[in-house]
Design a protein around this motif. Structure first.
Motif, PDB file in Angstrom:
ATOM      1  N   GLY A 140      16.779  75.897 -27.201  1.00 35.22           N
ATOM      2  CA  GLY A 140      15.503  76.014 -27.777  1.00 35.22           C
ATOM      3  C   GLY A 140      15.075  75.025 -28.738  1.00 35.22           C
ATOM      4  N   ARG A 141      15.859  74.038 -28.989  1.00 39.53           N
ATOM      5  CA  ARG A 141      15.634  72.744 -29.902  1.00 39.53           C
ATOM      6  C   ARG A 141      14.957  71.844 -29.174  1.00 39.53           C
ATOM      7  N   ARG A 142      13.951  71.421 -29.428  1.00 37.54           N
ATOM      8  CA  ARG A 142      12.891  70.310 -28.675  1.00 37.54           C
ATOM      9  C   ARG A 142      13.688  68.830 -29.068  1.00 37.54           C
ATOM     10  N   ILE A 143      13.758  68.170 -27.871  1.00 38.73           N
ATOM     11  CA  ILE A 143      14.359  66.797 -27.816  1.00 38.73           C
ATOM     12  C   ILE A 143      13.175  65.991 -27.275  1.00 38.73           C
ATOM     13  N   ASP A 144      12.943  65.009 -28.223  1.00 35.33           N
ATOM     14  CA  ASP A 144      11.842  64.176 -27.565  1.00 35.33           C
ATOM     15  C   ASP A 144      12.590  62.749 -26.958  1.00 35.33           C
ATOM     16  N   LEU A 145      12.068  62.722 -25.613  1.00 29.93           N
ATOM     17  CA  LEU A 145      12.704  61.597 -24.847  1.00 29.93           C
ATOM     18  C   LEU A 145      11.403  60.544 -24.710  1.00 29.93           C
ATOM     19  N   PRO A 146      11.722  59.432 -24.516  1.00 29.65           N
ATOM     20  CA  PRO A 146      11.075  58.280 -23.820  1.00 29.65           C
ATOM     21  C   PRO A 146      10.691  58.771 -22.451  1.00 29.65           C
ATOM     22  N   LEU A 147       9.599  57.845 -21.957  1.00 33.28           N
ATOM     23  CA  LEU A 147       9.237  58.459 -20.705  1.00 33.28           C
ATOM     24  C   LEU A 147      10.192  58.245 -19.555  1.00 33.28           C
ATOM     25  N   ARG A 148      10.764  56.998 -19.625  1.00 32.28           N
ATOM     26  CA  ARG A 148      11.875  56.830 -18.601  1.00 32.28           C
ATOM     27  C   ARG A 148      13.107  57.922 -18.625  1.00 32.28           C
ATOM     28  N   GLU A 149      13.356  58.218 -19.583  1.00 32.34           N
ATOM     29  CA  GLU A 149      14.440  59.148 -20.027  1.00 32.34           C
ATOM     30  C   GLU A 149      14.173  60.488 -19.463  1.00 32.34           C
ATOM     31  N   PHE A 150      12.856  60.823 -19.764  1.00 29.76           N
ATOM     32  CA  PHE A 150      12.267  62.014 -19.472  1.00 29.76           C
ATOM     33  C   PHE A 150      12.342  62.119 -17.900  1.00 29.76           C
ATOM     34  N   GLN A 151      11.945  61.077 -17.145  1.00 26.76           N
ATOM     35  CA  GLN A 151      11.846  61.198 -15.586  1.00 26.76           C
ATOM     36  C   GLN A 151      13.186  61.092 -15.120  1.00 26.76           C
ATOM     37  N   LEU A 152      14.225  60.604 -15.761  1.00 29.35           N
ATOM     38  CA  LEU A 152      15.444  60.436 -15.105  1.00 29.35           C
ATOM     39  C   LEU A 152      16.100  61.875 -15.323  1.00 29.35           C
ATOM     40  N   LEU A 153      15.793  62.443 -16.723  1.00 30.22           N
ATOM     41  CA  LEU A 153      16.471  64.020 -16.726  1.00 30.22           C
ATOM     42  C   LEU A 153      15.849  64.842 -15.682  1.00 30.22           C
ATOM     43  N   HIS A 154      14.259  64.632 -15.541  1.00 28.50           N
ATOM     44  CA  HIS A 154      13.646  65.733 -14.439  1.00 28.50           C
ATOM     45  C   HIS A 154      14.371  65.497 -13.147  1.00 28.50           C
ATOM     46  N   LEU A 155      14.585  64.276 -12.738  1.00 27.69           N
ATOM     47  CA  LEU A 155      15.333  63.823 -11.505  1.00 27.69           C
ATOM     48  C   LEU A 155      16.467  64.355 -11.454  1.00 27.69           C
ATOM     49  N   LEU A 156      17.516  64.444 -12.375  1.00 26.56           N
ATOM     50  CA  LEU A 156      18.539  65.195 -12.283  1.00 26.56           C
ATOM     51  C   LEU A 156      18.644  66.556 -12.502  1.00 26.56           C
ATOM     52  N   MET A 157      17.817  67.296 -13.102  1.00 22.45           N
ATOM     53  CA  MET A 157      17.502  68.525 -13.300  1.00 22.45           C
ATOM     54  C   MET A 157      16.894  69.267 -11.848  1.00 22.45           C
ATOM     55  N   LEU A 158      16.300  68.421 -11.197  1.00 18.97           N
ATOM     56  CA  LEU A 158      15.641  68.984  -9.758  1.00 18.97           C
ATOM     57  C   LEU A 158      16.838  69.044  -8.833  1.00 18.97           C
ATOM     58  N   HIS A 159      18.015  68.317  -9.108  1.00 17.89           N
ATOM     59  CA  HIS A 159      19.196  68.077  -8.107  1.00 17.89           C
ATOM     60  C   HIS A 159      20.170  68.852  -8.907  1.00 17.89           C
ATOM     61  N   ALA A 160      20.140  69.640  -9.806  1.00 23.34           N
ATOM     62  CA  ALA A 160      21.136  70.047 -10.641  1.00 23.34           C
ATOM     63  C   ALA A 160      22.336  70.461  -9.842  1.00 23.34           C
ATOM     64  N   GLY A 161      23.718  70.371 -10.246  1.00 23.21           N
ATOM     65  CA  GLY A 161      24.765  70.459  -9.470  1.00 23.21           C
ATOM     66  C   GLY A 161      25.201  69.762  -8.264  1.00 23.21           C
ATOM     67  N   ARG A 162      24.222  68.714  -7.976  1.00 23.86           N
ATOM     68  CA  ARG A 162      24.236  67.928  -6.886  1.00 23.86           C
ATOM     69  C   ARG A 162      24.349  66.291  -7.331  1.00 23.86           C
ATOM     70  N   VAL A 163      25.230  65.466  -6.663  1.00 16.72           N
ATOM     71  CA  VAL A 163      25.026  64.129  -6.973  1.00 16.72           C
ATOM     72  C   VAL A 163      23.798  63.488  -6.582  1.00 16.72           C
ATOM     73  N   VAL A 164      23.388  62.651  -7.518  1.00 19.00           N
ATOM     74  CA  VAL A 164      22.064  61.768  -7.304  1.00 19.00           C
ATOM     75  C   VAL A 164      22.547  60.316  -7.287  1.00 19.00           C
ATOM     76  N   THR A 165      22.484  59.582  -6.106  1.00 17.51           N
ATOM     77  CA  THR A 165      23.157  58.228  -6.140  1.00 17.51           C
ATOM     78  C   THR A 165      22.362  57.340  -7.099  1.00 17.51           C
ATOM     79  N   ARG A 166      22.848  56.156  -7.517  1.00 18.87           N
ATOM     80  CA  ARG A 166      22.311  55.239  -8.172  1.00 18.87           C
ATOM     81  C   ARG A 166      21.167  54.675  -7.458  1.00 18.87           C
ATOM     82  N   ALA A 167      21.238  54.546  -6.052  1.00 14.56           N
ATOM     83  CA  ALA A 167      20.070  53.851  -5.368  1.00 14.56           C
ATOM     84  C   ALA A 167      19.019  55.025  -5.450  1.00 14.56           C
ATOM     85  N   GLN A 168      19.185  56.275  -5.217  1.00 16.58           N
ATOM     86  CA  GLN A 168      17.986  57.167  -5.486  1.00 16.58           C
ATOM     87  C   GLN A 168      17.541  57.237  -6.808  1.00 16.58           C
TER      88      GLN A 168
END
Length: 261
Positions: A177-205
């Motif tokens: 419930g607490r808002r966390i402000d993220l710079p754009l790249r960190e937001f995009q990185l978190l978005h990608l990891l959340m889209l694949h939650a529970g699965r490994v996302v490689t460094r290359a990807q």
């Protein structure tokens, strides 16, 4: 003996060609979010698709009464209307014609197995498109995007992974419930990891999808992962949210709903 006209009570079909010209009553309303009016006698189905569309950052108003729909359309000036092929006592084609002619409001007509003639008539009278009924978000969203390309990027669903919620349209992240402000790249990185939650996302990807490059030797990703962990309150020595998988990449695990330390 003159031939009997057996088609006296059959409604006249429109001639093929362009639909009637439309006359907007007022300039288009500028909104932060797309507004869709659904007109359908199946209130259960309407509410189900409305809930799914609201997850896509689309505001929805539902009614099963065509007279009320006309009043709502005039008062709200929605960005589009989705109507069933039959909304007694009106037809979807009549609704589409009225909305097109008097308001230039894009109208989608939901058609079932036996609504072929009504679909053809609706398109001839000004409907923007026909979609299968029962409705599916996958059929509706592309048409709404074409109606309002400037808000197309806003039709992304928010993602919830345990206590972590990311809203792509609002560019907002909340943890417990607490808002966390993220710079754009960190937001995009978190978005990608959340889209694949529970699965490994490689460094290359990650490098390719977030930075559009293949430089796995760069330290940039390490820095961003460390900063992202810090902002999420993850333990840098023993992370519980963003897990390093040696030799491969990173995996996002589900953060619990307990308050962090």
């Amino acid at each position: 003996m003159p031939e009997t006209n057996n088609r006296e009570n059959v409604p006249m079909q429109p001639q093929a060609g362009n639909p009637p010209a439309c006359q907007p009553l007022t300039p288009r309303t500028v909104r932060a979010r797309f507004l869709l009016l659904i007109v359908d006698p199946d209130t259960v189905g309407s509410k189900a698709v409305a809930a799914a569309l609201q997850d896509r950052q689309i505001d929805v108003v539902c009614t099963d009464d065509p007279a009320d729909a006309m009043l709502q359309a005039g008062a709200l000036l929605p960005d589009a209307v989705l109507t069933a092929a039959q909304v007694p006592p009106m037809s979807g084609s009549a609704i589409a014609r009225a909305l097109h002619t008097h308001g230039c409001i894009p109208t989608l007509v939901g058609v079932g197995e036996h609504d072929g003639p009504e679909a053809s008539l609706a398109l001839a009278l000004g409907a923007t498109a026909c979609v299968p009924r029962p409705y599916r978000v996958a059929d509706i969203l592309p048409i709404l995007r074409s109606i309002s390309p400037e808000t197309a990027a806003d039709f992304q669903a928010a993602i919830q992974v345990g206590a972590l919620r990311l809203d792509p349209a609002a560019v907002e992240v909340r943890l417990r419930g607490r808002r966390i402000d993220l710079p754009l790249r960190e937001f995009q990185l978190l978005h990608l990891l959340m889209l694949h939650a529970g699965r490994v996302v490689t460094r290359a990807q990650i490098n390719q999808l977030v930075w559009s490059r293949d430089d796995e030797a760069s330290n940039t990703l390490n820095v961003h992962i460390r900063r992202l962990r810090t902002r999420l309150g993850d333990d840098l020595r023993d992370p519980k949210i963003i897990i390093s998988v040696r030799g491969l990449g990173y995996r996002l695990d589900t953060p619990d709903h307990q308050a962090g330390s």
